[in-house]
Write a protein that holds these residues in place. Structure first.
Motif, PDB file in Angstrom:
ATOM      1  N   ARG A   1     -15.382  49.555 -38.846  1.00  0.00           N
ATOM      2  CA  ARG A   1     -14.780  49.826 -37.551  1.00  0.00           C
ATOM      3  C   ARG A   1     -15.357  51.105 -36.943  1.00  0.00           C
ATOM      4  O   ARG A   1     -14.769  52.182 -37.068  1.00  0.00           O
ATOM      5  CB  ARG A   1     -13.263  49.937 -37.745  1.00  0.00           C
ATOM      6  CG  ARG A   1     -12.444  49.813 -36.495  1.00  0.00           C
ATOM      7  CD  ARG A   1     -10.966  49.577 -36.838  1.00  0.00           C
ATOM      8  NE  ARG A   1     -10.723  48.271 -37.435  1.00  0.00           N
ATOM      9  CZ  ARG A   1      -9.550  47.892 -37.977  1.00  0.00           C
ATOM     10  NH1 ARG A   1      -8.539  48.719 -38.005  1.00  0.00           N
ATOM     11  NH2 ARG A   1      -9.420  46.685 -38.478  1.00  0.00           N
ATOM     12  N   PRO A   2     -16.531  50.996 -36.304  1.00  0.00           N
ATOM     13  CA  PRO A   2     -17.123  52.215 -35.715  1.00  0.00           C
ATOM     14  C   PRO A   2     -16.345  52.665 -34.480  1.00  0.00           C
ATOM     15  O   PRO A   2     -15.711  51.842 -33.820  1.00  0.00           O
ATOM     16  CB  PRO A   2     -18.530  51.766 -35.310  1.00  0.00           C
ATOM     17  CG  PRO A   2     -18.474  50.279 -35.227  1.00  0.00           C
ATOM     18  CD  PRO A   2     -17.352  49.805 -36.101  1.00  0.00           C
ATOM     19  N   ASN A   3     -16.384  53.964 -34.204  1.00  0.00           N
ATOM     20  CA  ASN A   3     -15.736  54.484 -32.995  1.00  0.00           C
ATOM     21  C   ASN A   3     -16.408  55.820 -32.666  1.00  0.00           C
ATOM     22  O   ASN A   3     -16.645  56.631 -33.568  1.00  0.00           O
ATOM     23  CB  ASN A   3     -14.240  54.710 -33.283  1.00  0.00           C
ATOM     24  CG  ASN A   3     -13.461  54.998 -32.014  1.00  0.00           C
ATOM     25  OD1 ASN A   3     -13.816  55.882 -31.236  1.00  0.00           O
ATOM     26  ND2 ASN A   3     -12.413  54.237 -31.804  1.00  0.00           N
ATOM     27  N   ARG A   4     -16.682  56.037 -31.392  1.00  0.00           N
ATOM     28  CA  ARG A   4     -17.398  57.264 -31.013  1.00  0.00           C
ATOM     29  C   ARG A   4     -16.559  58.522 -31.218  1.00  0.00           C
ATOM     30  O   ARG A   4     -17.065  59.638 -31.107  1.00  0.00           O
ATOM     31  CB  ARG A   4     -17.906  57.161 -29.573  1.00  0.00           C
ATOM     32  CG  ARG A   4     -19.085  56.197 -29.462  1.00  0.00           C
ATOM     33  CD  ARG A   4     -19.702  56.195 -28.078  1.00  0.00           C
ATOM     34  NE  ARG A   4     -20.683  57.234 -27.902  1.00  0.00           N
ATOM     35  CZ  ARG A   4     -21.988  57.077 -28.064  1.00  0.00           C
ATOM     36  NH1 ARG A   4     -22.487  55.930 -28.438  1.00  0.00           N
ATOM     37  NH2 ARG A   4     -22.818  58.078 -27.847  1.00  0.00           N
ATOM     38  N   VAL A   5     -15.315  58.341 -31.542  1.00  0.00           N
ATOM     39  CA  VAL A   5     -14.482  59.503 -31.799  1.00  0.00           C
ATOM     40  C   VAL A   5     -15.019  60.304 -33.000  1.00  0.00           C
ATOM     41  O   VAL A   5     -14.893  61.534 -33.059  1.00  0.00           O
ATOM     42  CB  VAL A   5     -13.005  59.055 -32.021  1.00  0.00           C
ATOM     43  CG1 VAL A   5     -12.745  58.573 -33.433  1.00  0.00           C
ATOM     44  CG2 VAL A   5     -12.071  60.160 -31.677  1.00  0.00           C
ATOM     45  N   TRP A   6     -15.673  59.632 -33.911  1.00  0.00           N
ATOM     46  CA  TRP A   6     -16.173  60.323 -35.118  1.00  0.00           C
ATOM     47  C   TRP A   6     -17.426  61.143 -34.847  1.00  0.00           C
ATOM     48  O   TRP A   6     -17.905  61.860 -35.727  1.00  0.00           O
ATOM     49  CB  TRP A   6     -16.419  59.318 -36.256  1.00  0.00           C
ATOM     50  CG  TRP A   6     -15.203  58.480 -36.526  1.00  0.00           C
ATOM     51  CD1 TRP A   6     -15.105  57.127 -36.425  1.00  0.00           C
ATOM     52  CD2 TRP A   6     -13.893  58.943 -36.916  1.00  0.00           C
ATOM     53  NE1 TRP A   6     -13.825  56.719 -36.723  1.00  0.00           N
ATOM     54  CE2 TRP A   6     -13.055  57.813 -37.022  1.00  0.00           C
ATOM     55  CE3 TRP A   6     -13.343  60.214 -37.171  1.00  0.00           C
ATOM     56  CZ2 TRP A   6     -11.704  57.897 -37.385  1.00  0.00           C
ATOM     57  CZ3 TRP A   6     -11.998  60.290 -37.531  1.00  0.00           C
ATOM     58  CH2 TRP A   6     -11.202  59.148 -37.634  1.00  0.00           C
TER      59      TRP A   6
END
Ligand code: F6P
Ligand code: MG
Length: 473
Positions: free
Chosen positions: A352-357
């Protein structure tokens, strides 16, 4: 929303930030330039080649700006909304923030975001991973440890399968096994590529074997694994049907390999019913996991002979022929491939990629700036944060006293947040919390520990670790 304490800065001579910014960043950028240059040289499409040359120029300019302590300029709009987040924060740093006297956490994130924007602005290189070659090469060189763990994993799963049929569960043995799996996963982090500028491949291999791990147990300064285990066991005994564990990933290659060992073990042991992995969305801190790294790892395991026995360009030049794998080794690696791809196919193992990381700030901001992510993570029994950078973000990279409780240093993510957090971190930066009184002082007095210089040098090289747990309720 950040800790009120000052953060570590690239302008502080006693911080690891000082050396990182002056010595390590130029090396990292040079390696990126070399890689891009090599790909441009191999490129037959003229339009793509021209664009590639521009990217190389961009990166060369970036290196110059860092080395000459220029003002950090706004990131050009490359179509992703986090540009605004980065640029707003840049503006808040003051009138003319420069590379070598700014908050370490922001500046280092900004560096990797700048690199990524050079590629994102192109048409032909948008998804190019400038660190992929390095990641693959190091993973290949961790072959002895990979083979050792593959054997271990297969034995373990067959032992667990036969134990499940027979005698009643032995809680103590289960806990020991859980600890061992988590510690394998922890030390897998000691070998990230951004530190490779100071470690050799040999050092890395020494860090990865099982004997090294046993010895390293005494280097875990805080070890909350028993608390994390009893948390997972209680959820299981309470009869909860769906029990999720999340892993906020750090590095690709060997570390991702051990993360998958842990994930596969948790699922097989029934300590979790689902594992969600959170990779990065842009090439990050050299070695961090992208979705494509997950695919490369599985491909390597699916066809191990091809991966390990095909001579690399470098080996060809040096006349080195890679050693052949035995049938048993090929089988064991293939077993891992089957086991993990089956979990993946059945929806028990998810990405589950997310640009928040890949944002610039501390995780203290998540409850305000990424409500959806926090809500999602509240569904999880345990959120494991891997590695040094994730730890720095959890505690805001602020100059906490080393005896500050972890639950306090993670601010709004601490008790009451609904998030059950476990940090598995080998220390590669200044910040550390949760230590016993006097321990920091004692470590500073060890050889190379920093002494009375004011620098916490013992915490810079990945030799020491902290494993901290915070219960959300
Ligand atoms: O050595 C320091 C460093 O480059 C830090 O800037 C960063 O926190 C870390 O290495 C990356 O390590 P990890 O991959 O464990 O997050
Ligand atoms: Mg990393």
């Amino acid at each position: 929303l950040d800790p009120k304490l000052p953060q570590y800065s690239t302008g502080d001579k006693t911080s690891f930030a000082w050396e990182t910014a002056r010595r390590r960043w130029p090396i990292i950028i040079t390696q990126a330039i070399d890689d891009a240059y090599r790909s441009v040289a191999h490129c037959s499409d003229p339009a793509k080649r021209d664009e590639g040359k521009k990217i190389v120029e961009d990166l060369t300019r970036l290196k110059y700006e860092v080395q000459h302590d220029r003002v950090m300029t706004p990131i050009p709009d490359d179509g992703y909304p986090d540009v605004t987040t980065y640029n707003t924060e840049l503006a808040q740093l003051g009138p003319n923030p420069t590379w070598l006297s700014s908050p370490w956490l922001y500046t280092e994130c900004y560096l990797f975001r700048r690199i990524s924007s050079s590629f994102a602005l192109s048409t032909h290189w948008k998804n190019y991973d400038v660190f992929a070659r390095q990641k693959i090469k190091t993973f290949r060189s961790s072959r002895p440890a990979v083979l050792e763990l593959a054997t271990h994993y297969k034995d373990l799963l067959s032992q667990m399968a036969s134990a499940a049929k027979g005698s009643p569960p032995n809680l103590e043995a289960e806990q020991l096994l859980f600890q061992e799996m988590c510690e394998i996963c922890l030390w897998g982090n000691a070998t990230d590529l951004s530190l490779l500028t100071s470690l050799t491949y040999e050092d890395i291999q020494k860090l990865q074997g099982s004997e090294a791990r046993k010895k390293a147990e005494q280097n875990i300064l805080v070890n909350d694994l028993p608390a994390a285990f009893s948390h997972l066991i209680s959820a299981k005994n309470a009869g909860k049907k769906e029990r999720r564990v999340d892993i906020i990933l750090d590095n690709a290659g060997f570390e991702l390999f051990v993360d998958l060992i842990l994930a596969g073990y948790l699922l097989s042991a029934g300590l979790a019913t689902h594992v969600v992995l959170h990779p990065k969305s842009i090439p990050w801190f050299v070695s961090d996991v992208l979705v494509s790294d997950f695919a490369s790892l599985l491909n390597a395991l699916a066809a191990p002979r091809q991966f390990y026995e095909t001579q690399s360009e470098e080996e060809e030049l040096q006349g080195n022929v890679p050693e052949k794998l035995t049938e048993k080794q090929v089988e064991e690696l293939f077993f891992l491939f089957q086991s993990w791809s089956q979990f993946h196919a059945e929806g028990q193992l998810m990405l589950r990629p997310n640009r928040v990381w890949t944002g610039p700030g501390s995780f203290w901001r998540l409850p305000n700036e990424a409500k959806d992510v926090v809500e999602d993570l509240k569904e999880s029994e345990l959120v494991i944060f891997k590695g040094d950078l994730n730890y720095r973000k959890l505690v805001g990279d602020a100059a906490w006293d080393a005896t500050t409780p972890f639950t306090e240093a993670i601010g709004p993510l601490g008790p009451g947040s609904g998030l059950n957090i476990l940090a598995l971190r080998t220390c590669k930066a200044d910040v550390v919390v949760g230590l016993k009184a006097g321990e920091d002082e004692k470590l500073k007095q060890t050889e190379g520990g920093g002494g009375d210089s004011g620098a916490r040098k013992w915490a810079w090289n990945g030799k020491w670790a902290v494993v901290s747990f915070s219960k959300g309720s």
